[in-house]
Motif scaffolding. Structure first.
Motif, short mmCIF file in Angstrom:
data_model
loop_
_atom_site.label_atom_id
_atom_site.label_comp_id
_atom_site.label_asym_id
_atom_site.label_seq_id
_atom_site.Cartn_x
_atom_site.Cartn_y
_atom_site.Cartn_z
N LYS A 242 24.92 43.62 21.03
CA LYS A 242 23.87 44.12 20.21
C LYS A 242 23.98 45.63 19.94
O LYS A 242 23.85 46.36 19.12
N ASP B 231 14.08 43.34 27.35
CA ASP B 231 14.78 42.04 26.92
C ASP B 231 13.61 40.94 26.84
O ASP B 231 12.26 41.19 26.77
N SER B 232 14.08 39.72 26.51
CA SER B 232 12.91 38.73 26.31
C SER B 232 12.20 38.21 27.35
O SER B 232 10.88 37.69 27.32
N GLU B 233 12.57 38.60 28.66
CA GLU B 233 11.79 38.38 29.91
C GLU B 233 10.82 39.60 30.13
O GLU B 233 10.63 39.74 31.52
N ASN B 234 11.00 40.78 29.43
CA ASN B 234 10.37 41.87 29.89
C ASN B 234 10.94 42.73 30.82
O ASN B 234 10.19 43.45 31.56
N ASN B 235 12.28 42.30 30.71
CA ASN B 235 12.91 43.28 31.87
C ASN B 235 13.51 44.57 31.07
O ASN B 235 14.02 44.46 30.12
N ASN C 293 24.97 39.68 25.46
CA ASN C 293 24.30 39.60 24.07
C ASN C 293 23.84 41.28 23.97
O ASN C 293 23.86 41.53 22.82
N VAL C 294 23.49 41.52 25.11
CA VAL C 294 22.77 43.16 24.74
C VAL C 294 24.06 43.94 24.39
O VAL C 294 24.01 44.50 23.64
N ILE D 56 15.54 47.55 29.75
CA ILE D 56 17.19 47.55 29.63
C ILE D 56 17.70 49.02 29.18
O ILE D 56 18.63 49.59 30.13
N GLU E 8 23.04 37.03 29.12
CA GLU E 8 21.97 37.96 28.49
C GLU E 8 22.83 39.65 28.32
O GLU E 8 22.42 40.22 27.34
N ARG E 9 23.46 39.95 29.38
CA ARG E 9 24.12 41.29 29.52
C ARG E 9 25.21 41.32 28.33
O ARG E 9 25.50 42.22 27.63
#
Length: 609
Positions: free
Chosen positions: A253, A352-356, A249-250, A358, A246-247
């Motif tokens: 982006k 993020d997609s899990e509402n964390n 990917n971020v 960023i 995930e990191r």
């Protein structure tokens, strides 16, 4: 036999082991000195049947010893158990109690036993148990996959549930698997080197690599090694592996966003969850005059505040960042060279997609030109509104006063035309003359007001206030002498005020003459002149002990045109009206404090901006 028993007692005392005995036929109880010491009773304490039970902590401990003693008495069953007790001094201890049953004629006759304080050992056991439970909890619930590796052969000996989710293997499959099987072939060499290096250094270290799941998928991870530990002849190494997909990917982006944002004319700053800048584009650096090294690692805007920055706007931004909320705001900022600019900023929160949470992304632009035009328009509207109000008031005054005078003149003319007596006609000419003089006087006053309101751009100058006060006193010296008014001031010789000279002269003259005209006949008249500085104003106080005013009754019309309150024949009700207009033309104001029968304090606010 007696010697052996005595030797046994001495050995038990030396080992701090208590001896106790219970005769089941007589119910006689014996405790040695060690037992009494453990229970913290006096040396002369005489135990009786059942008294020992009460030292055992109520609940499971007392219930268990009661049951075991009963079995020993009734069934002849010996026991060896550990208990928690509460001593005579209310201290908690742990003891080991051993009971042996002595039989006579096949029946229990005596209970013999030992009593040993094991508090220290039990506390260590309890602490160890707690640490084991803590470790087990952390090991089982950790977000990272944890692997324990036998360093002699590289085999995984244990792992936590998270390792199943990360690798796709069952824990039973992972145990006994060589650690190299977790890594793609192209990364096995670097993983092997990393583990070997950290085994040699024996310290915490982190590196990035990839693992290969059971289903062949390659996942980017962080691998960290803890310190090694030894059990028996085997040395183990603890490894922590964290999924960084995930990191990554971020980061990818952000790299794309950076590429797109670097050329935009809007300023863009990206900050981490703590509000610390991690990236800024060229437009932001050009606007602020900062170098990228001065931005990264700092809170955006830490060098942008200045004397005129709105503190409330700053607090709103801080609150939004603290609460991880989006906000749009316009604020006055300063460049590195302390040049002012208006900044329109839109701060957006990114999840993020899990509402964390960023990042914060701040997109802004220089809106100085627009804001300056808006401020100029606002000022123009305020001036227009003020002029409209003054025009309305002036129209009302003109309409009322001139209509009143012309009506009086019309009545006099009507009387003259309707009488045939020449002497009577001539007698009305004095009234006609008086009416025309009053009309001329009104027109003169109105003309003066128009002149004041039109000349708003007359340049203000620095004037020594002390000198102007002395000039006014000199010009009114005859009136001051006749009125016997005592005038004092605390104005420093070097106090400079910013005003239009002619207006200041007129204001001082009006306030001096007011103090003289409306002095009280009951006491010696005084006028005290002082000053104070309030923000951008120099405030001149004219405090007299004259007739004073009922402000509750007349305060709203005090500064109106032709408003008089004490019936003086020479009062025209124009002085304070003109003074108010002159002060407003200089961006100042006038206030009054007054009490009927005690005097007044007129406060003149001279704007120093």
């Amino acid at each position: 036999m007696t010697d052996k028993l005595e030797l046994y007692f001495k050995a038990a005392q030396s080992a701090k082991i208590g001896i106790w005995k219970m005769n089941l036929e007589t119910n006689h109880i014996f405790w040695d000195m060690v037992t009494k010491c453990i229970l913290e009773v006096s040396d002369d304490f005489e135990p009786v049947y059942g008294s020992g039970i009460h030292f055992y902590t109520p609940g499971p401990n007392r219930e268990r010893i009661t049951m075991l003693i009963e079995k020993a008495i009734n069934e002849g069953i010996s026991f060896e158990e550990k208990f928690e007790i509460t001593t005579a001094k209310n201290n908690i201890k742990y003891v080991e109690c051993i009971c042996q049953v002595e039989f006579v004629d096949g029946k229990p006759f005596n209970l013999l036993g030992t009593f040993q304080d094991i508090t220290n050992e039990q506390n260590l056991i309890n602490e160890l148990q707690l640490n084991v439970e803590k470790f087990s909890s952390i090991f089982s619930s950790a977000n990272d996959a944890i692997f324990i590796i036998d360093t002699s052969n590289g085999v995984i000996t244990d792992c936590n549930p998270r390792s199943e989710e990360l690798t796709g293997y069952q824990i039973s499959e992972l145990k006994g698997l060589h650690n190299s099987r977790l890594f793609p072939e192209e990364h096995r060499k670097e993983a092997r080197y990393f583990l070997r290096y950290n085994l040699y250094r024996n310290q915490y270290n982190v590196d990035e690599t990839f693992i290969k799941t059971k289903f062949g998928k390659s996942i980017p991870v962080e691998i960290a090694s803890g310190k090694k530990f030894q059990m028996g002849d085997i040395t183990y190494l603890v490894c922590y592996i964290r999924d960084t997909s995930e990191r990554k990917n971020v980061e990818n982006k952000l790299n794309m966003l950076s590429l797109a944002a670097s050329e935009t004319t809007d300023t863009i700053v990206i900050a981490d969850p703590k509000g610390v800048a991690v990236w800024a584009n060229k437009a932001y650096l050009d606007l602020t005059g900062l170098e990228i090294e001065e931005v990264i690692g700092q809170r955006p805007g830490y060098l942008s505040k200045g004397p005129e920055t709105d503190e409330q706007a700053t607090l709103l931004m801080k609150k939004a960042i603290k609460n991880k909320e989006s906000i749009k705001i316009t604020i006055l900022n300063y460049t590195k060279k302390k040049e002012k600019y208006w900044f329109e900023l839109n701060i957006t929160t990114v999840f993020d997609s899990e509402n964390n949470f960023i990042n914060f992304i701040g997109v802004g632009r220089n809106v100085t030109s627009r804001i300056e035009k808006e401020l100029e328009l606002k000022k123009l509207l305020e001036v227009t509104s003020s002029q409209n109000n003054k025009l309305y008031n002036f129209t009302h005054i003109v309409s009322h006063n001139i209509r009143s005078h012309t009506s009086n003149l019309s009545m006099v003319v009507d009387v003259i035309e309707n009488t045939d007596d020449v002497h009577e006609k001539l007698s009305y000419f004095d009234l006609f003359k008086e009416g025309t003089e009053k009309l001329a006087e009104s027109i003169e006053y109105l003309n003066e007001i128009i002149t004041i309101q039109q000349k708003t751009n007359i340049e203000k100058k620095g004037i020594r206030l002390k000198q102007e006060i002395e000039k006014t006193k000199k010009s009114l010296r005859l009136a001051i002498k006749e009125s016997k008014i005592q005038i004092t001031d605390t104005i420093p010789d070097d106090l400079i005020v910013t005003a239009i000279p002619a207006y200041l002269d007129s204001i001082l003259l009006n306030l001096f003459t007011n103090a003289i005209k409306y002095k009280s006949p009951r006491r010696n008249a005084t006028l005290t002149i002082g000053f104070e500085i309030i923000e951008n104003y120099i405030v001149i106080n004219f405090r007299d002990n004259g007739l004073g005013l009922n402000l509750e009754k007349n305060g709203h019309k005090l500064f109106g045109m032709y408003k008089t309150f004490h019936g003086n024949e020479d009062a025209k009700g124009i002085g304070l009206f003109i003074t108010k207009n002159q002060l407003e033309a200089m961006d100042g104001k006038i206030e009054v404090e007054s009490e009927e029968g005690h005097g007044s304090n007129f406060k003149i606010y001279l704007n120093e901006k």
